[in-house]
Design an enzyme around this catalytic site. Structure first.
Site, mmCIF file in Angstrom:
data_model
loop_
_atom_site.group_PDB
_atom_site.id
_atom_site.type_symbol
_atom_site.label_atom_id
_atom_site.label_comp_id
_atom_site.label_asym_id
_atom_site.label_seq_id
_atom_site.Cartn_x
_atom_site.Cartn_y
_atom_site.Cartn_z
ATOM 1 N N THR A 39 0.826 -1.202 0.000
ATOM 2 C CA THR A 39 0.000 0.000 0.000
ATOM 3 C C THR A 39 0.861 1.254 0.000
ATOM 4 O O THR A 39 0.576 2.224 -0.700
ATOM 5 C CB THR A 39 -0.930 0.003 1.230
ATOM 6 O OG1 THR A 39 -1.826 -1.099 1.133
ATOM 7 C CG2 THR A 39 -1.732 1.291 1.307
ATOM 8 N N HIS A 42 2.312 1.709 -3.430
ATOM 9 C CA HIS A 42 1.234 2.103 -4.345
ATOM 10 C C HIS A 42 0.880 3.575 -4.163
ATOM 11 O O HIS A 42 0.601 4.284 -5.139
ATOM 12 C CB HIS A 42 -0.008 1.241 -4.120
ATOM 13 C CG HIS A 42 0.072 -0.124 -4.742
ATOM 14 N ND1 HIS A 42 0.392 -0.319 -6.066
ATOM 15 C CD2 HIS A 42 -0.144 -1.359 -4.223
ATOM 16 C CE1 HIS A 42 0.364 -1.610 -6.347
ATOM 17 N NE2 HIS A 42 0.058 -2.273 -5.233
#
Length: 340
Positions: A39, A42
């Site tokens: 995450t 990203h």
């Protein structure tokens, strides 16, 4: 205080910023170990929506430094793990007991300042006390474990049946260990990287195979008595893996999408195959009310088998690259000088 901040436009900076203030129902924390996960990369790469400028880090273990005047469950010096979600409590999903579907959910490290800093403030309600002897980097793993516990709840698997798990990164490894604890057998890890296949075996997989292996189809057949897998998990997040999962699924199988695919990733599937096999495709998001259960599981999981890499706040670029490259089984930021 020193903090790692995402400034937007792919820029991560180590900054000196004012320390946070806290209210009567808050706790002031000193983060000890903060996991770096997909995450985070990203967000930096621009694939996930966030609210820069903000401090990164949502897999958090910390020491309580100060408590607000109305705090009753925690004391200075307590070791805690943080559930990184704050819900509005007023939307229909919150009121139906599905707060993880809350459209107004705010997450430290994504929408709010997170744990990659010398200090962090969170509400008392999302700081869970851990045994004092818990290694901080184990405590930081509570969040991905909690997501995995919710995933296993969604999968609704019966013991004594086989399961295939695509991907043996940190999340895949946790899912393998949970599947083993749940009595699924055999547990088959499907992973391209040799290093991660080794990890899969260390944490409980009965078989770890490269999907490019010429014997792959035969292994699937032999492992499932030719029936296919009744449970298949994508712990990577990929349209290609979804397509493969459908192909090896048994009649009536549950297929769980755990890994977070890119928002623009598109799979090509045959609806007739889903219809004819009566397959169930399951999404799984976050960790609704599973954080305490995950914390309780820490002593039962083979977390020491994950080869960890530790980086200071100033080494965030190296830590992010190590996460991308898979240099370690799991990467952690250690904001304080002594963390373990």
């Amino acid at each position: 205080m020193k903090a790692v901040r995402f400034l937007g436009n792919h820029v991560v900076s180590v900054d000196e910023i004012p320390g946070p203030t806290y209210g009567p129902h808050d706790v002031l924390l000193q983060p000890l170990a903060v996991g770096v996960c997909g995450t985070d990369t990203h967000i930096v790469d621009g694939d996930f929506v966030s609210r820069p400028p903000m401090v990164l880090g949502h897999e958090i273990c910390a020491r309580v430094a100060e408590v607000g005047s109305a705090v009753t469950t925690l004391a200075v010096g307590d070791l805690v793990t943080v559930e990184p979600h704050i819900y509005d409590g007023t939307c229909i999903w919150c009121q139906l007991g599905k707060p993880h579907m809350c459209p107004n959910r705010l997450a430290p490290g994504v929408h709010l300042d997170g744990g990659m800093a010398e200090l962090l403030v969170v509400p008392e309600t999302i700081a869970y006390k851990l045994p004092a002897d818990t290694p901080p980097h184990f405590g930081a793993l509570t969040e991905p474990i909690a997501c995995s516990v919710h995933a296993m709840d969604r999968l609704d698997a019966r013991s004594g049946l086989p399961i295939a798990i695509f991907g043996a990164g940190p999340a895949g490894a946790i899912l393998i260990a949970l599947a083993k604890l749940a009595g699924l057998a055999p547990v088959v890890s499907i992973e391209m990287r040799e290093q991660r296949r080794d990890l899969a075996l260390r944490v409980g997989a009965d078989i770890a195979i490269d999907p490019r292996d010429p014997n792959f189809d035969q292994v699937v057949k032999d492992t499932t008595a030719g029936n296919g897998f009744p449970y298949v998990v994508d712990a990577v997040g990929s349209s290609r893996i979804l397509e493969s999962a459908i192909s090896i699924a048994a009649r009536g199988a549950n297929i769980l999408l755990f890994g977070v695919a890119r928002p623009d990733d598109v799979a090509s599937v045959k609806p007739n195959e889903i219809y004819a096999k009566e397959l169930t495709l399951l999404g799984t998001a976050l960790n609704p009310f599973t954080h305490r259960r995950a914390a309780n599981l820490l002593p039962s999981l083979p977390l020491s088998e994950l080869h960890a890499g530790f980086f200071g706040l100033d080494d965030i670029e190296a830590a992010l690259q190590a996460q991308r490259d898979g240099t370690f089984d799991k990467v952690f930021i250690t904001p304080q000088e002594a963390t373990r």
